[in-house]
Design a protein around this motif. Sequence first.
Motif, PDB file in Angstrom:
ATOM      1  N   PHE A   1       0.842  -1.189   0.000  1.00 34.12           N
ATOM      2  CA  PHE A   1       0.000   0.000   0.000  1.00 34.12           C
ATOM      3  C   PHE A   1       0.886   1.250   0.000  1.00 34.12           C
ATOM      4  CE2 PHE A   1      -4.449  -1.270   1.628  1.00 34.12           C
ATOM      5  CZ  PHE A   1      -4.391  -2.487   0.975  1.00 34.12           C
ATOM      6  N   GLN A   2       0.337   2.342  -0.524  1.00 33.62           N
ATOM      7  CA  GLN A   2       1.050   3.624  -0.576  1.00 33.62           C
ATOM      8  C   GLN A   2       0.431   4.586   0.433  1.00 33.62           C
ATOM      9  OE1 GLN A   2       3.732   4.465  -2.581  1.00 33.62           O
ATOM     10  NE2 GLN A   2       3.838   6.451  -1.577  1.00 33.62           N
ATOM     11  N   GLY A   3       1.275   5.140   1.291  1.00 29.93           N
ATOM     12  CA  GLY A   3       0.820   6.107   2.280  1.00 29.93           C
ATOM     13  C   GLY A   3       1.020   5.606   3.696  1.00 29.93           C
ATOM     14  N   CYS A   4       1.805   6.344   4.498  1.00 29.94           N
ATOM     15  CA  CYS A   4       2.032   5.991   5.897  1.00 29.94           C
ATOM     16  C   CYS A   4       2.440   7.245   6.653  1.00 29.94           C
ATOM     17  CB  CYS A   4       3.117   4.927   6.021  1.00 29.94           C
ATOM     18  SG  CYS A   4       3.472   4.467   7.737  1.00 29.94           S
ATOM     19  N   THR A   5       1.755   7.530   7.748  1.00 27.88           N
ATOM     20  CA  THR A   5       2.087   8.697   8.571  1.00 27.88           C
ATOM     21  C   THR A   5       2.935   8.338   9.785  1.00 27.88           C
ATOM     22  OG1 THR A   5       0.057   8.478   9.882  1.00 27.88           O
ATOM     23  CG2 THR A   5      -0.062   9.843   7.897  1.00 27.88           C
TER      24      THR A   5
ATOM     25  N   TRP B   1       5.752   6.353   1.930  1.00 26.20           N
ATOM     26  CA  TRP B   1       5.130   7.182   2.961  1.00 26.20           C
ATOM     27  C   TRP B   1       4.103   8.169   2.394  1.00 26.20           C
ATOM     28  CZ3 TRP B   1       9.667   8.994   6.638  1.00 26.20           C
ATOM     29  CH2 TRP B   1      10.188   7.876   7.305  1.00 26.20           C
ATOM     30  N   GLU B   2       4.404   8.778   1.273  1.00 24.12           N
ATOM     31  CA  GLU B   2       3.535   9.839   0.733  1.00 24.12           C
ATOM     32  C   GLU B   2       2.200   9.258   0.277  1.00 24.12           C
ATOM     33  OE1 GLU B   2       3.408  13.168  -2.865  1.00 24.12           O
ATOM     34  OE2 GLU B   2       5.141  11.823  -2.664  1.00 24.12           O
ATOM     35  N   ALA B   3       1.113   9.917   0.644  1.00 23.25           N
ATOM     36  CA  ALA B   3      -0.226   9.491   0.225  1.00 23.25           C
ATOM     37  C   ALA B   3      -0.495  10.013  -1.185  1.00 23.25           C
ATOM     38  CB  ALA B   3      -1.277   9.993   1.202  1.00 23.25           C
ATOM     39  N   ASP B   4       0.149   9.413  -2.160  1.00 25.19           N
ATOM     40  CA  ASP B   4       0.134   9.872  -3.549  1.00 25.19           C
ATOM     41  C   ASP B   4      -1.131   9.368  -4.244  1.00 25.19           C
ATOM     42  OD1 ASP B   4       0.561  10.465  -6.204  1.00 25.19           O
ATOM     43  OD2 ASP B   4       2.652   9.811  -6.220  1.00 25.19           O
ATOM     44  N   GLU B   5      -2.077  10.278  -4.503  1.00 26.79           N
ATOM     45  CA  GLU B   5      -3.356   9.890  -5.101  1.00 26.79           C
ATOM     46  C   GLU B   5      -3.207   9.451  -6.553  1.00 26.79           C
ATOM     47  OE1 GLU B   5      -6.320   9.495  -3.685  1.00 26.79           O
ATOM     48  OE2 GLU B   5      -5.361   9.933  -1.756  1.00 26.79           O
TER      49      GLU B   5
ATOM     50  N   SER C   1       1.718  -4.293   9.794  1.00 29.46           N
ATOM     51  CA  SER C   1       1.213  -2.997  10.248  1.00 29.46           C
ATOM     52  C   SER C   1       2.174  -2.398  11.261  1.00 29.46           C
ATOM     53  CB  SER C   1      -0.169  -3.144  10.884  1.00 29.46           C
ATOM     54  OG  SER C   1      -0.591  -1.908  11.456  1.00 29.46           O
ATOM     55  N   GLY C   2       2.328  -1.091  11.208  1.00 33.85           N
ATOM     56  CA  GLY C   2       3.126  -0.391  12.198  1.00 33.85           C
ATOM     57  C   GLY C   2       2.387  -0.101  13.487  1.00 33.85           C
ATOM     58  N   TYR C   3       1.077  -0.389  13.525  1.00 35.79           N
ATOM     59  CA  TYR C   3       0.306  -0.210  14.753  1.00 35.79           C
ATOM     60  C   TYR C   3       0.461  -1.437  15.650  1.00 35.79           C
ATOM     61  CZ  TYR C   3      -2.024   3.690  12.407  1.00 35.79           C
ATOM     62  OH  TYR C   3      -2.287   4.872  11.754  1.00 35.79           O
ATOM     63  N   VAL C   4       0.470  -1.238  16.957  1.00 37.58           N
ATOM     64  CA  VAL C   4       0.555  -2.363  17.885  1.00 37.58           C
ATOM     65  C   VAL C   4      -0.784  -3.097  17.891  1.00 37.58           C
ATOM     66  CG1 VAL C   4       2.348  -1.310  19.303  1.00 37.58           C
ATOM     67  CG2 VAL C   4      -0.070  -0.909  19.858  1.00 37.58           C
TER      68      VAL C   4
ATOM     69  N   PHE D   1      -3.474  -0.341   7.290  1.00 33.79           N
ATOM     70  CA  PHE D   1      -4.622  -0.001   8.122  1.00 33.79           C
ATOM     71  C   PHE D   1      -4.994   1.479   8.030  1.00 33.79           C
ATOM     72  CE2 PHE D   1      -3.789  -4.153   9.799  1.00 33.79           C
ATOM     73  CZ  PHE D   1      -5.022  -4.609  10.238  1.00 33.79           C
ATOM     74  N   GLN D   2      -4.216   2.285   7.327  1.00 34.86           N
ATOM     75  CA  GLN D   2      -4.617   3.666   7.061  1.00 34.86           C
ATOM     76  C   GLN D   2      -5.494   3.771   5.811  1.00 34.86           C
ATOM     77  OE1 GLN D   2      -1.112   6.192   7.219  1.00 34.86           O
ATOM     78  NE2 GLN D   2      -0.902   5.915   9.421  1.00 34.86           N
ATOM     79  N   GLN D   3      -5.747   2.647   5.147  1.00 34.96           N
ATOM     80  CA  GLN D   3      -6.738   2.569   4.064  1.00 34.96           C
ATOM     81  C   GLN D   3      -7.694   1.423   4.395  1.00 34.96           C
ATOM     82  OE1 GLN D   3      -5.303   3.306  -0.098  1.00 34.96           O
ATOM     83  NE2 GLN D   3      -3.277   2.953   0.789  1.00 34.96           N
ATOM     84  N   PRO D   4      -8.473   1.560   5.461  1.00 34.56           N
ATOM     85  CA  PRO D   4      -9.232   0.418   5.980  1.00 34.56           C
ATOM     86  C   PRO D   4     -10.279  -0.133   5.018  1.00 34.56           C
ATOM     87  CG  PRO D   4      -9.871   2.447   7.092  1.00 34.56           C
ATOM     88  CD  PRO D   4      -8.645   2.755   6.301  1.00 34.56           C
ATOM     89  N   GLN D   5     -10.995   0.746   4.288  1.00 35.05           N
ATOM     90  CA  GLN D   5     -12.018   0.231   3.382  1.00 35.05           C
ATOM     91  C   GLN D   5     -11.383  -0.591   2.272  1.00 35.05           C
ATOM     92  OE1 GLN D   5     -14.526   3.181   1.502  1.00 35.05           O
ATOM     93  NE2 GLN D   5     -15.670   1.661   0.343  1.00 35.05           N
ATOM     94  N   ALA D   6     -10.314  -0.062   1.691  1.00 33.67           N
ATOM     95  CA  ALA D   6      -9.633  -0.788   0.619  1.00 33.67           C
ATOM     96  C   ALA D   6      -9.049  -2.093   1.139  1.00 33.67           C
ATOM     97  CB  ALA D   6      -8.535   0.081   0.012  1.00 33.67           C
ATOM     98  N   LEU D   7      -8.443  -2.067   2.340  1.00 37.35           N
ATOM     99  CA  LEU D   7      -7.851  -3.272   2.900  1.00 37.35           C
ATOM    100  C   LEU D   7      -8.918  -4.328   3.159  1.00 37.35           C
ATOM    101  CD1 LEU D   7      -5.445  -4.812   4.071  1.00 37.35           C
ATOM    102  CD2 LEU D   7      -5.812  -3.608   6.241  1.00 37.35           C
ATOM    103  N   ARG D   8     -10.033  -3.902   3.720  1.00 35.47           N
ATOM    104  CA  ARG D   8     -11.091  -4.879   4.009  1.00 35.47           C
ATOM    105  C   ARG D   8     -11.627  -5.513   2.727  1.00 35.47           C
ATOM    106  NH1 ARG D   8     -16.152  -4.573   8.174  1.00 35.47           N
ATOM    107  NH2 ARG D   8     -17.207  -6.434   7.416  1.00 35.47           N
ATOM    108  N   GLU D   9     -11.895  -4.706   1.710  1.00 34.87           N
ATOM    109  CA  GLU D   9     -12.432  -5.262   0.469  1.00 34.87           C
ATOM    110  C   GLU D   9     -11.412  -6.160  -0.225  1.00 34.87           C
ATOM    111  OE1 GLU D   9     -14.566  -2.774  -2.175  1.00 34.87           O
ATOM    112  OE2 GLU D   9     -15.684  -1.781  -0.574  1.00 34.87           O
TER     113      GLU D   9
END
Length: 221
Positions: free
Chosen positions: A31-35, A47-51, A109-112, A81-89
Amino acid sequence: MNAGGGASVRLAKLHHPVTALGPGTRAGIWFQGCTLACPGCLSRDTWEADESLRIPVSSVLEWVAGLPGLDGVTISGGEPFQQPQALRELLEGLREWRSSRPVDILVYSGYVISRLSRNQESRDILKLCDAVVTGPYVERLNDGSPLRGSANQQLVPLSPLGRRRYGSDEMDGRRMQVCVEDGAEGRRVYYIGIPRRGDMDRLSAVLDGAGVRAGEASWRL
């Protein structure tokens, strides 16, 4: 393969075969995009959320469906997980497709895991995974484990298939793949896997010795 509700995803890259991020021969989806911006991250270019890199989830599912002999799918980033709808589908489509074959789904994922487990949307996504590797990358804790970037991260099996394949963090050590891609802006070299501390500088030295001159390196940005 069912594309779900027609979501789109910002996508850094797709690659097959991947042999460095999970057992067997795998499809890799980044996935593209990470804060989160973990210091020392190998994938700073994601990292960049490049549309401009947004594509339909259905296109990713069609790509996976056309790959032969898969043992698993690894999803990383960027931060999925910063694109939850896309990840779920994407996960729903993958699970429907693999219903007749033992293809596992591993998500980084970088989240715990405790944070992901507190959120209903994330909990629903976790139910669609066979295993997750969670937690931020901490460079000083890079301990050489096969699937975790640093010792603080957790490898969590989430399904019977996940427990069979990931119940132990025992694999044949870390692996790195060196990939070469020709594009409009010239030849691009990228790496798949989790480097040990100092590996990237050593790989760059090997390429230099072979006459391959590296340009901008994303891990040094």
